[in-house]
Design an enzyme around this catalytic site. Structure first.
Site, PDB file in Angstrom:
ATOM      1  N   ASP A 158       0.854  -1.186   0.000  1.00 47.63           N
ATOM      2  CA  ASP A 158       0.000   0.000   0.000  1.00 47.63           C
ATOM      3  C   ASP A 158       0.894   1.242   0.000  1.00 47.63           C
ATOM      4  O   ASP A 158       1.888   1.314   0.701  1.00 47.63           O
ATOM      5  CB  ASP A 158      -0.916  -0.008   1.228  1.00 47.63           C
ATOM      6  CG  ASP A 158      -2.063   0.977   1.088  1.00 47.63           C
ATOM      7  OD1 ASP A 158      -3.219   0.527   0.975  1.00 47.63           O
ATOM      8  OD2 ASP A 158      -1.805   2.211   1.090  1.00 47.63           O
ATOM      9  N   ILE A 159       0.491   2.240  -0.796  1.00 52.96           N
ATOM     10  CA  ILE A 159       1.288   3.459  -0.934  1.00 52.96           C
ATOM     11  C   ILE A 159       1.280   4.298   0.345  1.00 52.96           C
ATOM     12  O   ILE A 159       2.177   5.106   0.566  1.00 52.96           O
ATOM     13  CB  ILE A 159       0.770   4.273  -2.150  1.00 52.96           C
ATOM     14  CG1 ILE A 159       1.836   5.204  -2.691  1.00 52.96           C
ATOM     15  CG2 ILE A 159      -0.507   5.030  -1.815  1.00 52.96           C
ATOM     16  CD1 ILE A 159       1.502   5.782  -4.068  1.00 52.96           C
ATOM     17  N   ASN A 194     -12.948  -2.918   2.662  1.00 51.40           N
ATOM     18  CA  ASN A 194     -13.874  -1.810   2.868  1.00 51.40           C
ATOM     19  C   ASN A 194     -14.880  -1.788   1.725  1.00 51.40           C
ATOM     20  O   ASN A 194     -14.510  -1.954   0.560  1.00 51.40           O
ATOM     21  CB  ASN A 194     -13.104  -0.488   2.921  1.00 51.40           C
ATOM     22  CG  ASN A 194     -12.157  -0.418   4.105  1.00 51.40           C
ATOM     23  OD1 ASN A 194     -12.508  -0.838   5.204  1.00 51.40           O
ATOM     24  ND2 ASN A 194     -10.958   0.096   3.873  1.00 51.40           N
ATOM     25  N   GLY A 248     -15.211   3.646   4.054  1.00 52.67           N
ATOM     26  CA  GLY A 248     -14.069   4.388   3.537  1.00 52.67           C
ATOM     27  C   GLY A 248     -13.462   3.820   2.278  1.00 52.67           C
ATOM     28  O   GLY A 248     -12.289   4.064   1.986  1.00 52.67           O
ATOM     29  N   GLN A 249     -14.250   3.064   1.504  1.00 55.62           N
ATOM     30  CA  GLN A 249     -13.716   2.544   0.230  1.00 55.62           C
ATOM     31  C   GLN A 249     -13.409   3.706  -0.715  1.00 55.62           C
ATOM     32  O   GLN A 249     -14.270   4.568  -0.933  1.00 55.62           O
ATOM     33  CB  GLN A 249     -14.724   1.594  -0.423  1.00 55.62           C
ATOM     34  CG  GLN A 249     -14.182   0.951  -1.703  1.00 55.62           C
ATOM     35  CD  GLN A 249     -15.190   0.004  -2.369  1.00 55.62           C
ATOM     36  OE1 GLN A 249     -16.340  -0.095  -1.938  1.00 55.62           O
ATOM     37  NE2 GLN A 249     -14.744  -0.679  -3.406  1.00 55.62           N
ATOM     38  N   HIS A 284     -10.247  -5.109  -3.357  1.00 52.92           N
ATOM     39  CA  HIS A 284      -8.911  -5.269  -2.776  1.00 52.92           C
ATOM     40  C   HIS A 284      -9.027  -5.666  -1.322  1.00 52.92           C
ATOM     41  O   HIS A 284      -9.895  -5.195  -0.588  1.00 52.92           O
ATOM     42  CB  HIS A 284      -8.066  -4.006  -2.936  1.00 52.92           C
ATOM     43  CG  HIS A 284      -8.718  -2.743  -2.459  1.00 52.92           C
ATOM     44  ND1 HIS A 284      -9.692  -2.108  -3.194  1.00 52.92           N
ATOM     45  CD2 HIS A 284      -8.555  -2.025  -1.335  1.00 52.92           C
ATOM     46  CE1 HIS A 284     -10.101  -1.034  -2.527  1.00 52.92           C
ATOM     47  NE2 HIS A 284      -9.435  -0.958  -1.396  1.00 52.92           N
ATOM     48  N   HIS A 301      -7.028  -5.728   2.175  1.00 57.15           N
ATOM     49  CA  HIS A 301      -5.895  -5.175   2.925  1.00 57.15           C
ATOM     50  C   HIS A 301      -5.354  -6.273   3.845  1.00 57.15           C
ATOM     51  O   HIS A 301      -6.107  -6.814   4.668  1.00 57.15           O
ATOM     52  CB  HIS A 301      -6.340  -4.015   3.814  1.00 57.15           C
ATOM     53  CG  HIS A 301      -6.883  -2.820   3.095  1.00 57.15           C
ATOM     54  ND1 HIS A 301      -6.151  -1.669   2.917  1.00 57.15           N
ATOM     55  CD2 HIS A 301      -8.102  -2.583   2.538  1.00 57.15           C
ATOM     56  CE1 HIS A 301      -6.901  -0.768   2.288  1.00 57.15           C
ATOM     57  NE2 HIS A 301      -8.083  -1.302   2.045  1.00 57.15           N
TER      58      HIS A 301
HETATM   59  P1  5GP Z   1      -9.742   1.572   0.356  1.00 54.01           P
HETATM   60  O1  5GP Z   1      -9.733   2.888   1.093  1.00 54.01           O
HETATM   61  O2  5GP Z   1     -10.478   1.674  -0.959  1.00 54.01           O
HETATM   62  O3  5GP Z   1     -10.175   0.405   1.184  1.00 54.01           O
HETATM   63  O4  5GP Z   1      -8.206   1.282   0.050  1.00 54.01           O
HETATM   64  C1  5GP Z   1      -7.510   1.835  -1.020  1.00 54.01           C
HETATM   65  C2  5GP Z   1      -6.059   1.719  -0.680  1.00 54.01           C
HETATM   66  O5  5GP Z   1      -5.310   1.915  -1.856  1.00 54.01           O
HETATM   67  C3  5GP Z   1      -5.592   2.756   0.346  1.00 54.01           C
HETATM   68  O6  5GP Z   1      -5.049   2.099   1.480  1.00 54.01           O
HETATM   69  C4  5GP Z   1      -4.536   3.561  -0.421  1.00 54.01           C
HETATM   70  O7  5GP Z   1      -3.458   3.955   0.378  1.00 54.01           O
HETATM   71  C5  5GP Z   1      -4.131   2.605  -1.529  1.00 54.01           C
HETATM   72  N1  5GP Z   1      -3.698   3.246  -2.757  1.00 54.01           N
HETATM   73  C6  5GP Z   1      -4.323   4.269  -3.403  1.00 54.01           C
HETATM   74  N2  5GP Z   1      -3.642   4.597  -4.517  1.00 54.01           N
HETATM   75  C7  5GP Z   1      -2.583   3.760  -4.582  1.00 54.01           C
HETATM   76  C8  5GP Z   1      -1.502   3.617  -5.522  1.00 54.01           C
HETATM   77  O8  5GP Z   1      -1.386   4.306  -6.539  1.00 54.01           O
HETATM   78  N3  5GP Z   1      -0.573   2.660  -5.249  1.00 54.01           N
HETATM   79  C9  5GP Z   1      -0.654   1.869  -4.135  1.00 54.01           C
HETATM   80  N4  5GP Z   1       0.313   0.975  -3.967  1.00 54.01           N
HETATM   81  N5  5GP Z   1      -1.664   1.971  -3.240  1.00 54.01           N
HETATM   82  C10 5GP Z   1      -2.604   2.905  -3.457  1.00 54.01           C
END
Ligand code: 5GP
Ligand code: ZN
Length: 114
Positions: free
Chosen positions: A30-31, A87, A93-94, A100, A102
């Site tokens: 994760d970034i 999520n 918070g998606q 995906h 985590h």
């Molecule tokens: P969500 O909030 O949808 O459950 O998770 C999305 C996740 O994707 C977040 O934890 C966010 O940090 C990660 N993310 C968003 N953009 C990028 C990216 O360009 N590269 C990587 N490696 N992770 C990303």
């Protein structure tokens, strides 16, 4: 799905720190890590989220959990403990609408999640 960020990572058009890949899934760091280990595991196939999982995706979802378990072992968090979190929607918070999982670990987690 050319506009999907995670499809871009699957296709190699967007850079990511990939830790595992096979024909069905890709896993990458994760970034914006929220724990010492924070890896995202995604299907190569574009599925928008939990609500879009279909009966035919059962084996794929099972495979994702097997990959999560193997990565937990590889990352040294299998014994100490870890979470696999998905999520769905605004309240959870998606932010990315490509399914995906985590994989989080390496620190004590609070319960219930915030
Ligand atoms: P969500 O909030 O949808 O459950 O998770 C999305 C996740 O994707 C977040 O934890 C966010 O940090 C990660 N993310 C968003 N953009 C990028 C990216 O360009 N590269 C990587 N490696 N992770 C990303
Ligand atoms: Zn996608």
């Amino acid at each position: 799905m050319s506009e999907c960020l995670f499809c871009g990572i699957v296709d190699g058009k967007i850079k990511a720190n990939i830790v595992y890949r096979d024909d069905a899934v890709v896993a990458f760091k994760d970034i914006n890590p929220r724990a010492p280990v924070h890896i995202l595991i995604i299907p190569c196939k574009h599925i928008t989220g939990v609500l879009a999982i279909e009966p035919d995706d059962g084996a794929l979802v099972g495979h994702i959990f097997q990959v999560a378990a193997q990565l937990a072992r590889d990352q040294g968090i299998a014994e100490s403990g870890f979470r696999v979190v998905v999520n769905s929607g605004a309240d959870a918070g998606q932010t990315v609408f490509h399914l995906h999982y985590h994989l989080l670990g390496g620190r004590q987690m609070a319960w219930p999640p915030g």
